[in-house]
Scaffold this motif. Structure first.
Motif, short mmCIF file in Angstrom:
data_model
loop_
_atom_site.label_atom_id
_atom_site.label_comp_id
_atom_site.label_asym_id
_atom_site.label_seq_id
_atom_site.Cartn_x
_atom_site.Cartn_y
_atom_site.Cartn_z
N SER A 12 -52.31 7.40 -52.56
CA SER A 12 -52.47 8.29 -51.79
C SER A 12 -52.30 9.86 -52.29
N THR A 33 -50.14 2.07 -49.97
CA THR A 33 -49.60 3.31 -51.10
C THR A 33 -47.85 2.80 -50.65
N THR A 42 -49.25 13.92 -57.08
CA THR A 42 -50.11 15.53 -56.64
C THR A 42 -48.86 16.35 -55.93
N GLY A 47 -48.70 24.90 -60.90
CA GLY A 47 -49.48 25.60 -61.20
C GLY A 47 -51.41 25.23 -60.75
N GLY A 48 -51.87 24.38 -60.49
CA GLY A 48 -53.02 24.73 -60.13
C GLY A 48 -54.48 23.58 -60.70
N ALA A 156 -48.98 -2.70 -54.26
CA ALA A 156 -50.31 -3.70 -54.96
C ALA A 156 -49.54 -4.88 -55.80
N ASP A 220 -48.82 1.60 -62.50
CA ASP A 220 -49.24 0.01 -61.74
C ASP A 220 -50.67 -0.36 -61.92
N GLU A 372 -55.13 9.95 -62.78
CA GLU A 372 -54.42 9.99 -63.85
C GLU A 372 -54.78 9.06 -64.14
N SER A 388 -56.52 18.82 -64.41
CA SER A 388 -56.19 16.98 -63.72
C SER A 388 -56.07 16.68 -62.31
C1 LIG Z 1 -44.11 18.13 -62.27
C2 LIG Z 1 -45.52 18.14 -61.87
C3 LIG Z 1 -46.30 18.90 -61.75
C4 LIG Z 1 -48.17 18.70 -62.56
N1 LIG Z 1 -48.50 19.97 -62.06
C5 LIG Z 1 -50.31 20.00 -62.22
C6 LIG Z 1 -50.77 21.16 -62.40
O1 LIG Z 1 -50.35 22.60 -61.68
N2 LIG Z 1 -52.07 20.96 -62.15
C7 LIG Z 1 -52.96 20.36 -62.85
O2 LIG Z 1 -53.59 19.85 -62.67
N3 LIG Z 1 -51.87 18.45 -62.96
C8 LIG Z 1 -50.33 18.90 -62.91
N4 LIG Z 1 -49.98 17.63 -62.74
C9 LIG Z 1 -50.55 16.05 -62.84
C10 LIG Z 1 -51.10 16.08 -61.91
O3 LIG Z 1 -50.40 16.32 -60.44
C11 LIG Z 1 -51.49 14.46 -61.32
O4 LIG Z 1 -52.68 14.09 -62.14
C12 LIG Z 1 -52.34 14.24 -60.07
O5 LIG Z 1 -51.63 14.60 -59.58
C13 LIG Z 1 -52.14 12.55 -60.32
O6 LIG Z 1 -53.60 12.16 -58.48
P1 LIG Z 1 -53.52 10.89 -58.30
O7 LIG Z 1 -53.94 10.66 -57.35
O8 LIG Z 1 -54.38 10.41 -59.47
O9 LIG Z 1 -51.87 9.88 -58.67
P2 LIG Z 1 -50.74 10.53 -57.36
O10 LIG Z 1 -50.79 11.90 -57.44
O11 LIG Z 1 -49.84 10.38 -58.89
O12 LIG Z 1 -50.76 9.09 -56.19
C14 LIG Z 1 -50.49 8.20 -56.78
C15 LIG Z 1 -50.42 6.91 -55.57
O13 LIG Z 1 -50.84 5.70 -56.15
C16 LIG Z 1 -49.55 5.19 -55.85
N5 LIG Z 1 -49.31 3.80 -55.96
C17 LIG Z 1 -48.95 3.52 -57.38
N6 LIG Z 1 -48.88 2.51 -57.80
C18 LIG Z 1 -48.87 1.17 -56.60
C19 LIG Z 1 -49.19 0.03 -56.50
N7 LIG Z 1 -48.52 -0.47 -57.06
N8 LIG Z 1 -49.12 0.12 -54.53
C20 LIG Z 1 -49.62 0.80 -53.83
N9 LIG Z 1 -49.06 1.96 -54.27
C21 LIG Z 1 -48.88 2.53 -54.81
C22 LIG Z 1 -48.13 6.73 -55.37
O14 LIG Z 1 -47.49 5.58 -54.63
C23 LIG Z 1 -49.33 7.54 -55.10
O15 LIG Z 1 -49.80 6.99 -53.91
C24 LIG Z 1 -48.57 18.22 -62.26
C25 LIG Z 1 -47.82 16.83 -62.54
C26 LIG Z 1 -45.92 17.21 -62.42
C27 LIG Z 1 -45.81 15.25 -62.48
#
Ligand SMILES: Cc1cc2nc3c(=O)[nH]c(=O)nc-3n(C[C@H](O)[C@H](O)[C@H](O)COP(=O)(O)OP(=O)(O)OC[C@H]3O[C@@H](n4cnc5c(N)ncnc54)[C@H](O)[C@@H]3O)c2cc1C
Length: 544
Positions: A12, A33, A42, A47-48, A156, A220, A372, A388
């Motif tokens: 999520s 989630t 997220t 930064g943004g 999951a 995962d 990611e 990202s």
């Molecule tokens: C401190 C920090 C600062 C950052 N700053 C920036 C920025 O400024 N700009 C930028 O572009 N990027 C930034 N990034 C990177 C960016 O935030 C992430 O790459 C992006 O938010 C990933 O989004 P996502 O939806 O792929 O995953 P996430 O937002 O990490 O969400 C993953 C989801 O999957 C769920 N999940 C995982 N495994 C399972 C499972 N087995 N079963 C059920 N649910 C599961 C988790 O609970 C979560 O809900 C930053 C990262 C960090 C850590």
């Protein structure tokens, strides 16, 4: 129990929620989630989000910056696709209600920041809480949508494949039918069936001892996809942030690069500055160089951390300029106006992941990967800052367009009968130390042996040391009833193995993969992705 919906989205964060809001126009959406709904990377993004929004900027410049950062192995057609889609996706976020900061000029002009590696101001932001604002807004929109249901604390375990359900042969024709999911509170394992399954599980920072990532980042999605037979790629490219607060109680607090920008100096335990030994730019060298320098100092000294010293600035200036860092460090007993801050580099971002095409489709029919978790080819060997969040929203849209085109056939198909999860002979685990010890071993090994600077010797040693741990973890998985910790342990063990295997195969240094035995890039032989697939020999995928 068995649950059925048109779409199952695992995760999520920005990727899962952006896709869910669009997919709900086609059918019913279930999101699982594994902790609370905002427990995501997220939510921590500071930064943004990058996009071409300023008058003086251009798609060509953003493309050039992304390609340069990617160290020669971005997929150029994907870079163009993402960059050209960017402005429209930002407009959609604004329409949903994301309150990006506006500039002095007026309501219709965003205040665009500039970040390292970008040749123009193009980062839309909400101060240093951009991710929180995006997550808040997407969750609010999802909550209002009657076709979306979000199940928190549902983890999951594995993907449900047609072949495993006796509904066809394994191999190229296999299809994903959903996933088995643990309800963390009751311990029950449910079958979630779906016509389309989407992995949005984020990164794998927790494979390393020190990470900026939230606890959910245990790779995962990559591990599940790999076990199901999907192709995964580029896993040797792990981005490290140079300065994360070192304190056993502070899990993942970033010390912004702006501290060095304002004159902060990196020093060792004896107070000696060391950065000019590594780069003429000293403390203002780029992220990867500073991270490598700190790593080298720590390996030589055996110390736990180096220090970032800003005490020569007036206390008043430090408190005004860095209120959040000042307050957070103070809460851990460090007054940064009087004492240097202990810092270590920390695993920050996974550039590789589940290999997808230009619509987010994986190599398994019925299975998409976004955010990611995916390896789309945008980041190549090193991610450009703020690309990202952009990749996640753009690919959520592209995947939706593909689902929309496929919907007349897929939407009309019935859910087949599938078997329930069987626990076999598994028993309740009585000694949780078995799990926590393996967790610690893997994360320490990865930190010490497969971190920022690698060597053939350390990579081969870590491989030998990981093998018995991995087989122990497999045994735990057979013997014990599943818990969230055991599921995550199994996944970090898989990710560790995949990262080490990929790092051993790439015999050159490129982008984030630096290996002392091959210190230069070798374009003639290595402009390609390393693609791994369970029970298949590794493949190389050339990039243009
Ligand atoms: C401190 C920090 C600062 C950052 N700053 C920036 C920025 O400024 N700009 C930028 O572009 N990027 C930034 N990034 C990177 C960016 O935030 C992430 O790459 C992006 O938010 C990933 O989004 P996502 O939806 O792929 O995953 P996430 O937002 O990490 O969400 C993953 C989801 O999957 C769920 N999940 C995982 N495994 C399972 C499972 N087995 N079963 C059920 N649910 C599961 C988790 O609970 C979560 O809900 C930053 C990262 C960090 C850590």
């Amino acid at each position: 129990m068995e649950f059925q919906s048109d779409f199952l989205i695992i995760g999520s964060g920005i990727a899962g929620l952006s896709f869910a809001l669009k997919a709900a126009t086609l059918g019913t959406v279930t999101m699982v989630t594994k902790k609370s709904q905002a427990d995501t990377a997220t939510n921590l993004a500071q930064g943004g989000i990058a996009a071409v929004l300023a008058a003086g900027d251009s798609f060509e410049l953003h493309i050039e910056d992304t390609l340069r950062s990617g160290a020669g192995i971005c997929r150029s057609e994907i870079v163009r696709l993402v960059v050209e889609n960017g402005p429209e996706r930002i407009r959609e976020l604004i329409e949903l209600g994301v309150a990006f900061k506006h500039g002095e000029q007026g309501k219709d002009k965003l205040d665009l920041a500039r970040e390292g590696g970008h040749s123009a101001r193009r980062i839309a932001h909400a101060f240093d809480l951009t991710g929180r604002e995006i997550e808040r807004c997407l969750l609010l929109s999802a909550a209002k949508n009657p076709r979306i249901s979000i199940r928190e604390n549902h983890c999951a375990i594995d993907l449900l494949l047609a072949s495993k359900a006796g509904l066809g042969p394994a191999g190229e024709q296999d299809r994903c039918l959903g996933a088995y999911v643990l309800d963390n509170h009751t311990g029950e394992i449910h079958t979630f069936q779906a016509k389309t399954t989407v992995l949005c599980t984020g990164g794998c920072g927790k494979v390393y001892l020190y990470s900026t990532n939230p606890d959910i980042a245990t790779g995962d999605g990559v591990a599940m996809a790999y076990r199901a037979g999907a192709k995964v790629a580029n896993l040797e490219f792990v981005q490290f942030h140079p300065t994360c607060l070192y304190d056993p109680k502070a899990k993942n607090f970033l010390i912004s690069e702006a501290v060095r920008g304002e004159g902060g100096r990196l020093i060792d335990r004896h107070g000696r500055p060391f950065m000019t030994k590594y780069d003429p730019a000293g403390d203002l060298a780029t992220r990867d160089i500073v991270a490598r320098a700190i790593d080298s100092e720590l390996k030589a000294s055996g110390d736990d951390s180096v220090f970032l010293d800003i005490t020569h600035k007036s206390a008043d200036f430090v408190r005004r300029r860095f209120p959040n860092i000042y307050q957070t460090c103070l809460a851990y007993g460090i007054d940064i106006t009087r004492a240097p801050i202990p810092v270590v580099p920390a695993a920050h971002y996974m550039c590789g992941g589940v290999l997808t095409d230009d619509r987010g489709r994986t190599s398994i029919p019925g299975l998409y990967a976004l955010g990611e978790t995916a390896c789309t080819g945008l980041h190549g060997g090193n991610r450009l800052a703020s690309n990202s969040l952009l990749e996640a929203v753009v690919f959520a849209h592209l995947a939706f367009c593909q689902c929309q085109a496929d919907w007349p056939g897929i939407g009309a198909s019935p859910h087949p009968r599938v078997p329930a999860w069987s626990p076999g002979q598994a028993a309740r685990i009585e000694e949780c130390v078995l799990i926590s010890h393996n967790w610690d071993q893997i994360r320490r090994l990865m930190w010490n042996y497969v971190g920022i600077v690698r060597s053939e010797k350390r990579l081969s040693l870590v491989h030998e040391r990981l093998l018995p741990i991995i087989s122990e973890v497999r045994q735990h998985y057979q013997d014990y009833l599943l818990t969230p910790d055991l599921i995550e342990l199994r996944n970090i063990a898989t990710l560790a193995e995949l990262i080490v295997t990929s790092a051993r195969l790439r015999r050159e240094s490129r982008g984030l993969h630096y290996i002392v035995d091959y210190p230069a890039a070798n374009d003639r032989e290595w402009k390609k992705y390393i693609v791994l697939r369970q029970r298949h020999p590794h493949e190389f995928l050339p990039v243009n």
